[in-house]
Design a protein around this motif. Structure first.
Motif, PDB file in Angstrom:
ATOM      1  N   LYS A  31      14.283   2.937   1.852  1.00  9.80           N
ATOM      2  CA  LYS A  31      13.645   4.440   2.276  1.00  9.80           C
ATOM      3  C   LYS A  31      12.432   3.983   2.336  1.00  9.80           C
ATOM      4  N   PRO A  32      11.059   4.521   3.424  1.00  9.86           N
ATOM      5  CA  PRO A  32       9.944   3.615   2.648  1.00  9.86           C
ATOM      6  C   PRO A  32       9.416   5.000   2.318  1.00  9.86           C
ATOM      7  N   LEU A  33       8.327   3.802   1.284  1.00 10.61           N
ATOM      8  CA  LEU A  33       7.478   4.442  -0.187  1.00 10.61           C
ATOM      9  C   LEU A  33       6.432   5.658   0.720  1.00 10.61           C
ATOM     10  N   ARG A  34       6.127   6.454   0.219  1.00 15.83           N
ATOM     11  CA  ARG A  34       5.326   7.704   0.283  1.00 15.83           C
ATOM     12  C   ARG A  34       4.620   7.524  -1.103  1.00 15.83           C
ATOM     13  N   LEU A  35       3.068   6.835  -0.281  1.00 16.00           N
ATOM     14  CA  LEU A  35       2.372   6.505  -1.417  1.00 16.00           C
ATOM     15  C   LEU A  35       0.993   7.657  -0.529  1.00 16.00           C
ATOM     16  N   PHE A  36       0.375   8.576  -2.285  1.00 19.73           N
ATOM     17  CA  PHE A  36      -0.768   9.401  -1.526  1.00 19.73           C
ATOM     18  C   PHE A  36      -1.863   8.648  -2.408  1.00 19.73           C
ATOM     19  N   LEU A  37      -2.769   8.748  -1.764  1.00 19.83           N
ATOM     20  CA  LEU A  37      -4.585   8.740  -2.787  1.00 19.83           C
ATOM     21  C   LEU A  37      -5.192   9.690  -2.857  1.00 19.83           C
ATOM     22  N   ILE A  38      -5.561  10.189  -4.046  1.00 17.37           N
ATOM     23  CA  ILE A  38      -6.343  11.220  -4.441  1.00 17.37           C
ATOM     24  C   ILE A  38      -7.857  10.573  -4.071  1.00 17.37           C
ATOM     25  N   GLY A  39      -9.035  10.204  -3.814  1.00 15.59           N
ATOM     26  CA  GLY A  39      -9.433   8.738  -3.941  1.00 15.59           C
ATOM     27  C   GLY A  39     -11.373   9.487  -3.290  1.00 15.59           C
ATOM     28  N   ASN A  40     -12.126   8.204  -2.966  1.00 12.98           N
ATOM     29  CA  ASN A  40     -12.844   7.590  -2.344  1.00 12.98           C
ATOM     30  C   ASN A  40     -12.482   5.974  -1.601  1.00 12.98           C
ATOM     31  N   SER A  41     -14.111   6.112  -1.406  1.00 11.80           N
ATOM     32  CA  SER A  41     -13.511   4.689  -0.629  1.00 11.80           C
ATOM     33  C   SER A  41     -13.544   3.468  -1.370  1.00 11.80           C
ATOM     34  N   PHE A  42     -13.694   3.421  -2.687  1.00 13.89           N
ATOM     35  CA  PHE A  42     -12.920   2.469  -3.526  1.00 13.89           C
ATOM     36  C   PHE A  42     -11.240   2.438  -3.484  1.00 13.89           C
ATOM     37  N   SER A  43     -10.829   3.692  -3.422  1.00 19.66           N
ATOM     38  CA  SER A  43      -8.827   3.880  -3.107  1.00 19.66           C
ATOM     39  C   SER A  43      -8.661   3.257  -1.145  1.00 19.66           C
ATOM     40  N   GLN A  44      -9.733   3.603  -0.637  1.00 17.35           N
ATOM     41  CA  GLN A  44     -10.274   3.092   1.033  1.00 17.35           C
ATOM     42  C   GLN A  44      -9.623   1.224   1.085  1.00 17.35           C
ATOM     43  N   ASN A  45     -10.825   0.995   0.089  1.00 11.98           N
ATOM     44  CA  ASN A  45     -10.985  -0.182  -0.185  1.00 11.98           C
ATOM     45  C   ASN A  45      -9.776  -1.428  -0.635  1.00 11.98           C
ATOM     46  N   ALA A  46      -9.269  -0.629  -1.767  1.00 15.29           N
ATOM     47  CA  ALA A  46      -7.812  -1.260  -2.748  1.00 15.29           C
ATOM     48  C   ALA A  46      -6.793  -1.405  -1.830  1.00 15.29           C
ATOM     49  N   THR A  47      -6.871  -0.626  -0.735  1.00 12.42           N
ATOM     50  CA  THR A  47      -5.396   0.020   0.336  1.00 12.42           C
ATOM     51  C   THR A  47      -5.453  -1.111   1.477  1.00 12.42           C
ATOM     52  N   HIS A  48      -6.986  -0.914   2.107  1.00 15.03           N
ATOM     53  CA  HIS A  48      -7.692  -1.475   2.931  1.00 15.03           C
ATOM     54  C   HIS A  48      -6.288  -2.560   3.386  1.00 15.03           C
ATOM     55  N   TYR A  49      -5.930  -3.558   2.565  1.00 14.02           N
ATOM     56  CA  TYR A  49      -5.101  -4.652   3.817  1.00 14.02           C
ATOM     57  C   TYR A  49      -3.345  -4.679   2.779  1.00 14.02           C
ATOM     58  N   LEU A  50      -3.291  -3.552   2.243  1.00 16.59           N
ATOM     59  CA  LEU A  50      -1.326  -3.204   1.681  1.00 16.59           C
ATOM     60  C   LEU A  50      -0.757  -2.586   2.811  1.00 16.59           C
ATOM     61  N   PRO A  51      -1.014  -2.074   4.606  1.00 21.47           N
ATOM     62  CA  PRO A  51       0.047  -2.431   5.009  1.00 21.47           C
ATOM     63  C   PRO A  51       0.768  -3.722   5.516  1.00 21.47           C
ATOM     64  N   GLU A  52       0.097  -4.762   5.509  1.00 20.65           N
ATOM     65  CA  GLU A  52       0.174  -5.809   5.807  1.00 20.65           C
ATOM     66  C   GLU A  52       0.830  -6.291   4.551  1.00 20.65           C
ATOM     67  N   LEU A  53       0.579  -6.513   3.992  1.00 24.94           N
ATOM     68  CA  LEU A  53       1.613  -7.303   3.211  1.00 24.94           C
ATOM     69  C   LEU A  53       2.740  -6.573   2.912  1.00 24.94           C
ATOM     70  N   SER A  54       2.888  -4.971   2.601  1.00 20.94           N
ATOM     71  CA  SER A  54       4.120  -4.335   2.428  1.00 20.94           C
ATOM     72  C   SER A  54       5.173  -4.443   3.299  1.00 20.94           C
ATOM     73  N   LYS A  55       4.555  -4.693   4.596  1.00 25.65           N
ATOM     74  CA  LYS A  55       4.790  -5.482   5.864  1.00 25.65           C
ATOM     75  C   LYS A  55       5.577  -6.843   5.830  1.00 25.65           C
ATOM     76  N   GLU A  56       4.524  -7.528   5.192  1.00 26.16           N
ATOM     77  CA  GLU A  56       5.500  -9.336   5.099  1.00 26.16           C
ATOM     78  C   GLU A  56       6.469  -9.534   4.157  1.00 26.16           C
ATOM     79  N   GLY A  57       6.157  -8.117   3.119  1.00 25.33           N
ATOM     80  CA  GLY A  57       7.552  -7.855   2.334  1.00 25.33           C
ATOM     81  C   GLY A  57       8.601  -7.461   2.606  1.00 25.33           C
ATOM     82  N   GLY A  58       8.757  -6.939   3.277  1.00 27.30           N
ATOM     83  CA  GLY A  58      10.236  -6.193   3.829  1.00 27.30           C
ATOM     84  C   GLY A  58       9.528  -4.333   3.465  1.00 27.30           C
ATOM     85  N   HIS A  59       8.215  -4.132   3.305  1.00 23.40           N
ATOM     86  CA  HIS A  59       8.862  -2.697   2.513  1.00 23.40           C
ATOM     87  C   HIS A  59       7.958  -1.609   3.077  1.00 23.40           C
TER      88      HIS A  59
END
Length: 311
Positions: A31-59
């Motif tokens: 199933k998809p992992l559903r992730l919700f962020l309550i943050g600011n620009s630092f949470s945007q920075n930290a997850t900027h490339y997370l979709p690409e990594l997750s896709k490559e990892g098969g998640h």
């Protein structure tokens, strides 16, 4: 409170939480992992490339966001409280005319993250009672979600803002900012029986490594910079110096492409409990050898938390 005492208390809660967390993720791996962020620009920075990594990892990953620039735990809570008091109050709907309650109610979330505003992250007194209020509020709305904290990172070593942070958490160096914010995050997480995503620890591991750390360009004239010229910023995890219409700008807070990549690697390691070392995605502006070290550091940082919790 001594760092070793905070770490001991934090680890008492870490192992059972992560064990249960791993079981939950494993049972829902298709199933998809559903992730919700309550943050600011630092949470945007930290997850900027997370979709690409997750896709490559098969998640498969779905990300929801309640982010406001420079937003603290207190401010997020005050917006939520305003919406509860009066659903029509504009103050309660700062996220593109939506409230936190409205956003969280748009689905069922597996993991929800909280974080403090970086400028006050070193001051433990700024976390409460807002961290607890937000945690309990979110838990009531999403009782099955894992609520965790992102440990934000320290500013770059040449930042002009050291010594200007809040009095209770004043830091005079990158190391001191990392140490104080780390203690504050882990103390808060332990009090709520939860854990942190150790993004800040990974940043410091790179910044304290003589081979891979950023070093200020000694040959650049910062007082009278040459037109349309930037200093050498090799290995910088922060935006640092940039040109805007030939004028030299400086941002020692936000993450550069390399810093965004490191953040995403830490989140990947934490969320999926697997090494990102063999992943091949690398942002265009990050050199291959540096990217390799960032992947190793991210996984080593997350594994260290797991290993420490066993003792």
């Amino acid at each position: 409170m001594p760092i070793h005492t905070v770490t001991k208390r934090y680890n008492q809660f870490l192992l059972p939480f992560l064990f249960f967390f791993i079981l939950q993720i494993a049972s829902a791996q298709k199933k998809p992992l559903r992730l919700f962020l309550i943050g600011n620009s630092f949470s945007q920075n930290a997850t900027h490339y997370l979709p690409e990594l997750s896709k490559e990892g098969g998640h498969e990953l779905i990300i929801g966001r309640a982010e406001l620039g420079g937003c603290s735990l207190q401010r997020h809570w005050e917006h939520a409280a305003a919406a509860e008091a009066n659903p029509e109050d504009e103050k309660g709907k700062p996220y593109k005319d939506k409230s936190l309650k409205m956003l969280l109610s748009e689905g069922t979330w597996d993991v929800i993250t909280l974080q403090q505003y970086s400028k006050i992250s070193t001051d433990l007194s700024t976390y409460e009672p807002y961290a607890t209020k937000l945690y309990e509020y979110v838990h009531k709305l999403q009782p099955n979600a894992r609520i965790v904290f992102q440990q934000t990172w320290a500013y770059r070593s040449d930042s002009n803002d050291f010594g200007q942070l809040t009095e209770g958490g004043e830091a005079k160096s990158e190391q001191e900012m990392w140490e104080k914010s780390r203690t504050a995050y882990r103390t808060t997480a332990a009090s709520l029986h939860t854990v942190v995503i150790p993004t800040g620890d990974a940043f410091w591991q790179m910044s304290s490594n003589p081979k891979w750390a950023y070093h200020k360009d000694k040959n650049f004239d910062f007082k009278n910079p040459p037109p349309a010229t930037l200093p050498d910023q090799t290995h910088s995890l922060h935006v640092g110096y940039s040109l805007n219409k030939d004028k030299l700008g400086f941002d020692s807070h936000h993450a550069s492409p390399a810093g965004c990549y490191l953040g995403a690697l830490v989140w990947y390691s934490f969320l999926f409990q697997e090494s990102p070392v063999k992943l091949t995605f690398v942002p265009e502006k990050v050199p291959a050898d540096f990217a390799k070290q960032l992947r190793k550091t991210a996984w080593a940082t997350v594994k260290k938390d797991l290993k420490a919790s066993a003792h």
